[in-house]
Design an enzyme around this catalytic site. Sequence first.
Site, PDB file in Angstrom:
ATOM      1  N   ASP A 173      40.005  41.202  41.753  1.00 29.13           N
ATOM      2  CA  ASP A 173      38.671  40.615  41.625  1.00 29.13           C
ATOM      3  C   ASP A 173      37.573  41.676  41.694  1.00 29.13           C
ATOM      4  O   ASP A 173      36.559  41.501  42.359  1.00 29.13           O
ATOM      5  CB  ASP A 173      38.432  39.542  42.692  1.00 29.13           C
ATOM      6  CG  ASP A 173      37.192  38.695  42.392  1.00 29.13           C
ATOM      7  OD1 ASP A 173      36.818  38.598  41.207  1.00 29.13           O
ATOM      8  OD2 ASP A 173      36.605  38.143  43.344  1.00 29.13           O
TER       9      ASP A 173
ATOM     10  N   HIS B  14      34.778  37.971  39.212  1.00 26.01           N
ATOM     11  CA  HIS B  14      34.327  36.596  38.972  1.00 26.01           C
ATOM     12  C   HIS B  14      32.806  36.509  38.793  1.00 26.01           C
ATOM     13  O   HIS B  14      32.301  35.514  38.282  1.00 26.01           O
ATOM     14  CB  HIS B  14      34.808  35.650  40.084  1.00 26.01           C
ATOM     15  CG  HIS B  14      34.069  35.767  41.387  1.00 26.01           C
ATOM     16  ND1 HIS B  14      34.550  36.476  42.463  1.00 26.01           N
ATOM     17  CD2 HIS B  14      32.882  35.254  41.800  1.00 26.01           C
ATOM     18  CE1 HIS B  14      33.707  36.391  43.464  1.00 26.01           C
ATOM     19  NE2 HIS B  14      32.677  35.649  43.093  1.00 26.01           N
TER      20      HIS B  14
ATOM     21  N   SER C  94      28.563  37.578  46.490  1.00 24.69           N
ATOM     22  CA  SER C  94      29.785  38.140  45.908  1.00 24.69           C
ATOM     23  C   SER C  94      29.484  39.453  45.196  1.00 24.69           C
ATOM     24  O   SER C  94      28.577  39.535  44.377  1.00 24.69           O
ATOM     25  CB  SER C  94      30.399  37.157  44.917  1.00 24.69           C
ATOM     26  OG  SER C  94      30.901  36.023  45.563  1.00 24.69           O
TER      27      SER C  94
END
Length: 444
Positions: A195, A165, A278
Amino acid sequence: MDNGSHNFQETPQDQQPQRGSKKPKNSGWKLIAIVAVVAALIGGGVGGGTAYWAMNHNASLGVTDTSGKAGTTKISNVSVNQSSASEQAFAKVKGAVVSVVNMQKAESNSDGLDTFGGLEGIFGQGNQQSSSSSNSSSSLEEASEGSGVIYQKKDGKAYIVTNNHVVSGSDKLEVILSDGTKLTASLVGTDSTSDLAVLTIDGSKVTTVASFGDSSKISAGQTVLAIGSPLGSQYATSVTQGIVSAKSRTIDVTDSNGNTTGQATVIQTDAAINSGNSGGPLINLAGQVVGINSMKLSGSSSSSSDSATIEGMGFAIPSDEVVSIINQLVQNGKVVRPALGVEVRDLSTVSATQQKSVLKLPSSITGGVVVAGFTSGSSAKTAGMKKYDVITALDGVNVTNTAELHTQLYKHKVGDTIKLTVYREGQQQTVSFKLTQTTSDLKN
């Protein structure tokens, strides 16, 4: 659950008992003297000695009585020589942690507002941009930032793992090294299911490479560090410390529309993780990467009249899974998973009337997955499955929705023979067949 609302009451001041309606003359100094003597007697050598020593040696307690003028305070020359496991672990990995910048085409409209790939700017609105012409034009602009970690250096290239992402929708990717060097990155492969994504950069500027630890060996209560760029590269290589709250927490995975598409087993930690973290590493005190920080619970949740602010709930993809995925991405550019060859929907989305009239399900069946169609060359269809079959178990393990079906399915390899329990026209049946393969972007 604790609703986060605590009532703190001030402690009432100590009250002196009254010994009559009138104050004895000059009782104040006598009372102080008596209290001092009693305190010394009760405390014995330690209490009395300490009281006397403290009154005569204020300097050793940090209270200095100087004869210098006001405004001449100096810094103490006392220093602390401290070396901790956390400090050493961070020093070992920090040079391998990078910021990943997602660049997207920004179309400047006649109103001068930038839009990124159909999405608003990262802070909610596109930046106001002056334009001398009403003609639309496009240029690359920073759409978002995340983190990543360099895990290998080979053949002049350095390999970086980050989240899918973080790089999704990019027209160009840039990587900022820990020393501020900015490099263009190439996308090796992505996997939306886990992911994860792998990038490469020129390895000539890379001096530090992180190593992976065994995530199966961690335990709840173990100290971990999260490293990354919270809120962007302005705060690059920030480190936070926490503990492992759970080594194997199962959470739902949702798509961009909020639909649950599967489940993931992740490491839960209370190390502070914010937007921009992230893709950054979660490391143990040996300086090994045991997870890739991927998501957190934030904001407030409410249940009836109670609400709770969520703090300290971050999740990382375990390193054991990370290594398996990134190796496939480097070798094949994609991740191959087993597939049933069916299109499905949750039984819960089918009305009770249709469950009875169309699916003809017995009332005892309240969960499952409905076959809505088949993919090309479907092995399930070849094995005899029909449209409107309701899958209730895979290899004897009950499945009540698509997420649970995916979880059980992905425990198998391509070529494995599996057994599905299905209801057809109200009758329970068993269908067995070999699993075919699908790539990262296909579901079942």
